[in-house]
Design a protein around this motif. Structure first.
Motif, PDB file in Angstrom:
ATOM      1  N   MET A 140       0.841  -1.191   0.000  1.00 49.36           N
ATOM      2  CA  MET A 140       0.000   0.000   0.000  1.00 49.36           C
ATOM      3  C   MET A 140       0.880   1.246   0.000  1.00 49.36           C
ATOM      4  SD  MET A 140      -2.782  -1.126   2.922  1.00 49.36           S
ATOM      5  CE  MET A 140      -4.066   0.005   2.422  1.00 49.36           C
ATOM      6  N   LEU A 141       0.418   2.293  -0.665  1.00 49.20           N
ATOM      7  CA  LEU A 141       1.038   3.613  -0.621  1.00 49.20           C
ATOM      8  C   LEU A 141      -0.055   4.628  -0.336  1.00 49.20           C
ATOM      9  CD1 LEU A 141       3.410   5.632  -1.130  1.00 49.20           C
ATOM     10  CD2 LEU A 141       2.625   5.713  -3.518  1.00 49.20           C
ATOM     11  N   TRP A 142       0.093   5.359   0.752  1.00 46.59           N
ATOM     12  CA  TRP A 142      -0.856   6.418   1.084  1.00 46.59           C
ATOM     13  C   TRP A 142      -0.210   7.760   0.746  1.00 46.59           C
ATOM     14  CZ3 TRP A 142      -5.349   5.862   4.665  1.00 46.59           C
ATOM     15  CH2 TRP A 142      -5.705   4.517   4.851  1.00 46.59           C
ATOM     16  N   ALA A 168      -8.113  14.819   7.725  1.00 45.02           N
ATOM     17  CA  ALA A 168      -6.895  15.240   8.419  1.00 45.02           C
ATOM     18  C   ALA A 168      -5.789  14.196   8.317  1.00 45.02           C
ATOM     19  CB  ALA A 168      -7.207  15.524   9.884  1.00 45.02           C
ATOM     20  N   ILE A 169      -4.544  14.663   8.239  1.00 46.31           N
ATOM     21  CA  ILE A 169      -3.415  13.776   8.015  1.00 46.31           C
ATOM     22  C   ILE A 169      -3.041  12.957   9.261  1.00 46.31           C
ATOM     23  CG2 ILE A 169      -1.667  15.529   8.564  1.00 46.31           C
ATOM     24  CD1 ILE A 169       0.033  14.315   6.293  1.00 46.31           C
ATOM     25  N   ALA A 170      -3.180  13.528  10.459  1.00 44.77           N
ATOM     26  CA  ALA A 170      -2.718  12.846  11.670  1.00 44.77           C
ATOM     27  C   ALA A 170      -3.381  11.486  11.893  1.00 44.77           C
ATOM     28  CB  ALA A 170      -2.894  13.748  12.884  1.00 44.77           C
ATOM     29  N   PRO A 171      -4.719  11.381  11.845  1.00 41.75           N
ATOM     30  CA  PRO A 171      -5.329  10.067  12.049  1.00 41.75           C
ATOM     31  C   PRO A 171      -4.988   9.078  10.945  1.00 41.75           C
ATOM     32  CG  PRO A 171      -6.993  11.693  11.483  1.00 41.75           C
ATOM     33  CD  PRO A 171      -5.743  12.445  11.764  1.00 41.75           C
ATOM     34  N   CYS A 172      -4.746   9.578   9.720  1.00 38.06           N
ATOM     35  CA  CYS A 172      -4.360   8.665   8.637  1.00 38.06           C
ATOM     36  C   CYS A 172      -2.956   8.118   8.869  1.00 38.06           C
ATOM     37  CB  CYS A 172      -4.453   9.379   7.282  1.00 38.06           C
ATOM     38  SG  CYS A 172      -6.150   9.594   6.691  1.00 38.06           S
ATOM     39  N   LYS A 173      -2.052   8.955   9.352  1.00 38.79           N
ATOM     40  CA  LYS A 173      -0.707   8.480   9.693  1.00 38.79           C
ATOM     41  C   LYS A 173      -0.785   7.410  10.777  1.00 38.79           C
ATOM     42  CE  LYS A 173       2.653  12.107   8.633  1.00 38.79           C
ATOM     43  NZ  LYS A 173       3.603  13.066   9.240  1.00 38.79           N
ATOM     44  N   ASP A 174      -1.600   7.670  11.788  1.00 38.28           N
ATOM     45  CA  ASP A 174      -1.773   6.697  12.875  1.00 38.28           C
ATOM     46  C   ASP A 174      -2.331   5.385  12.345  1.00 38.28           C
ATOM     47  OD1 ASP A 174      -2.259   5.991  15.894  1.00 38.28           O
ATOM     48  OD2 ASP A 174      -4.205   5.696  14.920  1.00 38.28           O
ATOM     49  N   TYR A 175      -3.321   5.476  11.466  1.00 35.47           N
ATOM     50  CA  TYR A 175      -3.957   4.288  10.882  1.00 35.47           C
ATOM     51  C   TYR A 175      -2.944   3.474  10.082  1.00 35.47           C
ATOM     52  CZ  TYR A 175      -8.050   1.748   9.030  1.00 35.47           C
ATOM     53  OH  TYR A 175      -8.994   0.798   8.716  1.00 35.47           O
ATOM     54  N   GLU A 225       0.309   3.461  10.367  1.00 34.66           N
ATOM     55  CA  GLU A 225       1.284   2.844  11.269  1.00 34.66           C
ATOM     56  C   GLU A 225       0.736   1.545  11.857  1.00 34.66           C
ATOM     57  OE1 GLU A 225       2.232   5.823  14.124  1.00 34.66           O
ATOM     58  OE2 GLU A 225       3.417   7.034  12.709  1.00 34.66           O
ATOM     59  N   ARG A 226      -0.534   1.539  12.204  1.00 34.43           N
ATOM     60  CA  ARG A 226      -1.161   0.331  12.755  1.00 34.43           C
ATOM     61  C   ARG A 226      -1.261  -0.772  11.687  1.00 34.43           C
ATOM     62  NH1 ARG A 226      -4.460   1.510  17.633  1.00 34.43           N
ATOM     63  NH2 ARG A 226      -4.090   3.681  18.205  1.00 34.43           N
ATOM     64  N   ILE A 227      -1.604  -0.376  10.461  1.00 31.80           N
ATOM     65  CA  ILE A 227      -1.692  -1.353   9.367  1.00 31.80           C
ATOM     66  C   ILE A 227      -0.323  -1.977   9.105  1.00 31.80           C
ATOM     67  CG2 ILE A 227      -2.117  -1.610   6.881  1.00 31.80           C
ATOM     68  CD1 ILE A 227      -4.286   0.581   7.187  1.00 31.80           C
ATOM     69  N   GLY A 228       0.709  -1.140   9.079  1.00 39.15           N
ATOM     70  CA  GLY A 228       2.059  -1.643   8.871  1.00 39.15           C
ATOM     71  C   GLY A 228       2.516  -2.555   9.998  1.00 39.15           C
ATOM     72  N   ALA A 229       2.222  -2.176  11.236  1.00 38.75           N
ATOM     73  CA  ALA A 229       2.616  -2.993  12.387  1.00 38.75           C
ATOM     74  C   ALA A 229       1.912  -4.347  12.380  1.00 38.75           C
ATOM     75  CB  ALA A 229       2.297  -2.251  13.684  1.00 38.75           C
ATOM     76  N   ALA A 230       0.734  -4.423  11.731  1.00 32.04           N
ATOM     77  CA  ALA A 230      -0.020  -5.684  11.668  1.00 32.04           C
ATOM     78  C   ALA A 230       0.463  -6.590  10.540  1.00 32.04           C
ATOM     79  CB  ALA A 230      -1.502  -5.395  11.508  1.00 32.04           C
ATOM     80  N   GLY A 231       1.417  -6.111   9.709  1.00 24.74           N
ATOM     81  CA  GLY A 231       2.035  -6.999   8.733  1.00 24.74           C
ATOM     82  C   GLY A 231       1.862  -6.661   7.266  1.00 24.74           C
ATOM     83  N   THR A 232       1.207  -5.534   6.951  1.00 28.48           N
ATOM     84  CA  THR A 232       1.038  -5.141   5.546  1.00 28.48           C
ATOM     85  C   THR A 232       2.150  -4.181   5.139  1.00 28.48           C
ATOM     86  OG1 THR A 232      -1.371  -5.376   5.663  1.00 28.48           O
ATOM     87  CG2 THR A 232      -0.497  -3.993   3.897  1.00 28.48           C
ATOM     88  N   PHE A 258       3.928   5.897   3.501  1.00 33.22           N
ATOM     89  CA  PHE A 258       3.095   7.099   3.615  1.00 33.22           C
ATOM     90  C   PHE A 258       3.883   8.281   3.077  1.00 33.22           C
ATOM     91  CE2 PHE A 258       0.763  10.580   5.411  1.00 33.22           C
ATOM     92  CZ  PHE A 258      -0.524  10.107   5.662  1.00 33.22           C
ATOM     93  N   VAL A 259       3.363   8.930   2.033  1.00 32.43           N
ATOM     94  CA  VAL A 259       4.026  10.085   1.419  1.00 32.43           C
ATOM     95  C   VAL A 259       3.254  11.348   1.785  1.00 32.43           C
ATOM     96  CG1 VAL A 259       4.570  11.229  -0.762  1.00 32.43           C
ATOM     97  CG2 VAL A 259       5.047   8.795  -0.480  1.00 32.43           C
ATOM     98  N   VAL A 260       3.964  12.316   2.344  1.00 31.22           N
ATOM     99  CA  VAL A 260       3.371  13.599   2.716  1.00 31.22           C
ATOM    100  C   VAL A 260       3.667  14.622   1.627  1.00 31.22           C
ATOM    101  CG1 VAL A 260       3.329  15.452   4.416  1.00 31.22           C
ATOM    102  CG2 VAL A 260       3.647  13.077   5.164  1.00 31.22           C
ATOM    103  N   ILE A 261       2.625  15.302   1.128  1.00 31.01           N
ATOM    104  CA  ILE A 261       2.784  16.359   0.143  1.00 31.01           C
ATOM    105  C   ILE A 261       2.631  17.697   0.861  1.00 31.01           C
ATOM    106  CG2 ILE A 261       2.017  17.311  -2.050  1.00 31.01           C
ATOM    107  CD1 ILE A 261       2.987  14.463  -2.321  1.00 31.01           C
ATOM    108  N   GLU A 262       3.721  18.429   0.978  1.00 34.44           N
ATOM    109  CA  GLU A 262       3.716  19.684   1.735  1.00 34.44           C
ATOM    110  C   GLU A 262       2.870  20.751   1.038  1.00 34.44           C
ATOM    111  OE1 GLU A 262       7.668  20.983   2.488  1.00 34.44           O
ATOM    112  OE2 GLU A 262       8.208  19.213   3.667  1.00 34.44           O
ATOM    113  N   GLY A 263       2.099  21.453   1.856  1.00 33.69           N
ATOM    114  CA  GLY A 263       1.292  22.564   1.353  1.00 33.69           C
ATOM    115  C   GLY A 263       0.066  22.165   0.562  1.00 33.69           C
ATOM    116  N   ALA A 264      -0.287  20.884   0.578  1.00 32.50           N
ATOM    117  CA  ALA A 264      -1.397  20.403  -0.240  1.00 32.50           C
ATOM    118  C   ALA A 264      -2.681  20.296   0.572  1.00 32.50           C
ATOM    119  CB  ALA A 264      -1.061  19.057  -0.854  1.00 32.50           C
ATOM    120  N   HIS A 265      -3.750  20.890   0.028  1.00 31.27           N
ATOM    121  CA  HIS A 265      -5.084  20.761   0.597  1.00 31.27           C
ATOM    122  C   HIS A 265      -5.784  19.556  -0.032  1.00 31.27           C
ATOM    123  CE1 HIS A 265      -5.476  24.521   2.935  1.00 31.27           C
ATOM    124  NE2 HIS A 265      -4.652  25.027   2.028  1.00 31.27           N
ATOM    125  N   HIS A 266      -7.010  19.344   0.353  1.00 33.23           N
ATOM    126  CA  HIS A 266      -7.826  18.269  -0.203  1.00 33.23           C
ATOM    127  C   HIS A 266      -8.073  18.530  -1.683  1.00 33.23           C
ATOM    128  CE1 HIS A 266     -10.186  14.761   0.970  1.00 33.23           C
ATOM    129  NE2 HIS A 266     -11.119  15.128   0.099  1.00 33.23           N
TER     130      HIS A 266
END
Length: 347
Positions: A222-224, A234-241, A243-250, A254-262
């Motif tokens: 997966m690539l987010w 919001a980006i924070a809960p997606c980062k947390d999510y 991290e949990r998916i990765g820790a579970a074995g997938t 996660f790529v952050v695009i600076e200055g980007a809105h929805h």
């Protein structure tokens, strides 16, 4: 993995060859039985899907209303079998970048692309202010129907079909990586999506979020991709999510695009505040167990039911969000996606 021979030989679809500029001559829509070997390879296809009312219904294979969904197929120049990417739109429906920018990026890299319109055939333009107009489960049903359709195409490698989605379509994208949902599809010959790319994804908070534990998500990479000033998802809960998916074995990045809105990949460069857009608050703690469909506070593990669940959901929902097209952000996202697909698909 090889596509089903009978499906490969002949696929019944309703073909609407409404010319896509630069790709097809003007041909009027008509009902036909198309054999991909002799029919137009690139065009606007109508294909069978369904509208499950709820996710439990979808997972439990409860019979749902049938519907024909539209998808726009873009193939690269003739050659060997190629990978393909299913593109899923967000709450605003299908938009220009899905029919212009993204096909150009993927076709130039040698990939086919199939842009799915889940709203138009259901008579809906936008769900931004009322997501209940189209069940989220219907988008996921469309995605798997598109996967089966593409797997029957003689120029597409059925083992290398990925999915990429934006906002609500991002939610669809990661839902198609959930093992229980995949198993419910009864796909032929082990068919499944080879990779998943949610972009400014919905569902990181609220009742769409799943409790993450080993086995919930599969092993497909997966690539987010997410903007760091997005106030819609919001980006924070997606980062947390993630991290949990990765820790579970997938395998997940996660790529952050600076200055980007929805909706940074949109053509409209104005910064617009959509007052009526319904969204979940970043601090919403609700998640649902895909095995039991019970709700929990994922920060404490406490089960939420009855009044506690109603109060939690009431506190989670708010309105108002910003959208803004950003060419530089879009280019960075495209570069990240193409690098990911090159790594995933190989040459």
């Amino acid at each position: 993995m090889k596509p089903n021979p009978t499906a490969r030989a002949r696929l019944s679809v309703i073909l609407g060859l409404l010319a896509i500029p630069g790709l097809l001559p003007g041909v009027f829509a008509q009902d036909l039985v198309i054999d991909f070997k002799s029919g137009q390879p690139t065009g606007k296809y109508s294909f069978a899907s369904s509208t499950p009312k709820t996710f439990p219904d979808f997972v439990r294979a409860v019979p749902a209303d049938p519907v024909n969904i539209v998808g726009h197929l873009f193939l690269p120049p003739a050659g060997d079998k190629v990978p393909a990417i299913v593109l899923m739109h967000g709450s605003g429906g299908i938009y220009n970048a899905m029919l212009d920018f993204w096909p150009k990026q993927f076709n130039a890299a040698g990939y086919a692309m199939f842009a799915v319109d889940s709203f138009g055939p259901r008579g809906v333009q936008s769900t931004a202010e009322d997501q209940g107009q189209v069940p989220f489960s219907a988008d996921v049903a469309d995605a798997f129907a598109a996967l089966k359709l593409l797997a029957s195409h003689p120029r597409i490698d059925a083992s290398r079909i990925a999915i990429m989605g934006f906002s609500r379509g991002g939610h669809t994208t990661w839902r198609t990586a959930v093992e229980r949902i995949i198993a419910a599809q009864k796909l032929p010959d082990g068919l499944r999506f080879a990779a998943h790319v949610p972009v400014y994804s919905a569902g990181c908070t609220g009742s769409l979020r799943l409790v993450v534990k080993p086995g919930v998500f599969g092993k497909a990479p997966m690539l987010w991709i997410h903007g760091d000033v997005d106030d819609y998802t919001a980006i924070a809960p997606c980062k947390d999510y993630v991290e949990r998916i990765g820790a579970a074995g997938t395998p997940v990045d996660f790529v952050v695009i600076e200055g980007a809105h929805h909706k940074f990949d949109g053509d409209d460069l104005r910064r617009v505040y959509v007052r009526g857009a319904v969204r979940s608050k970043a601090e919403c703690p609700v998640a649902v167990d895909i095995d039991t469909f019970q709700a929990f506070d994922f920060t404490t593990g406490a089960r939420l039911q009855g009044p506690a669940f109603q109060e939690a959901m009431k506190a989670c929902v708010t309105t108002g969000a910003t959208v803004e097209g950003n060419p530089k952000a879009r280019d960075k996202a495209a570069q990240a996606a193409l690098a990911f697909f090159k790594k995933t698909f190989g040459r």
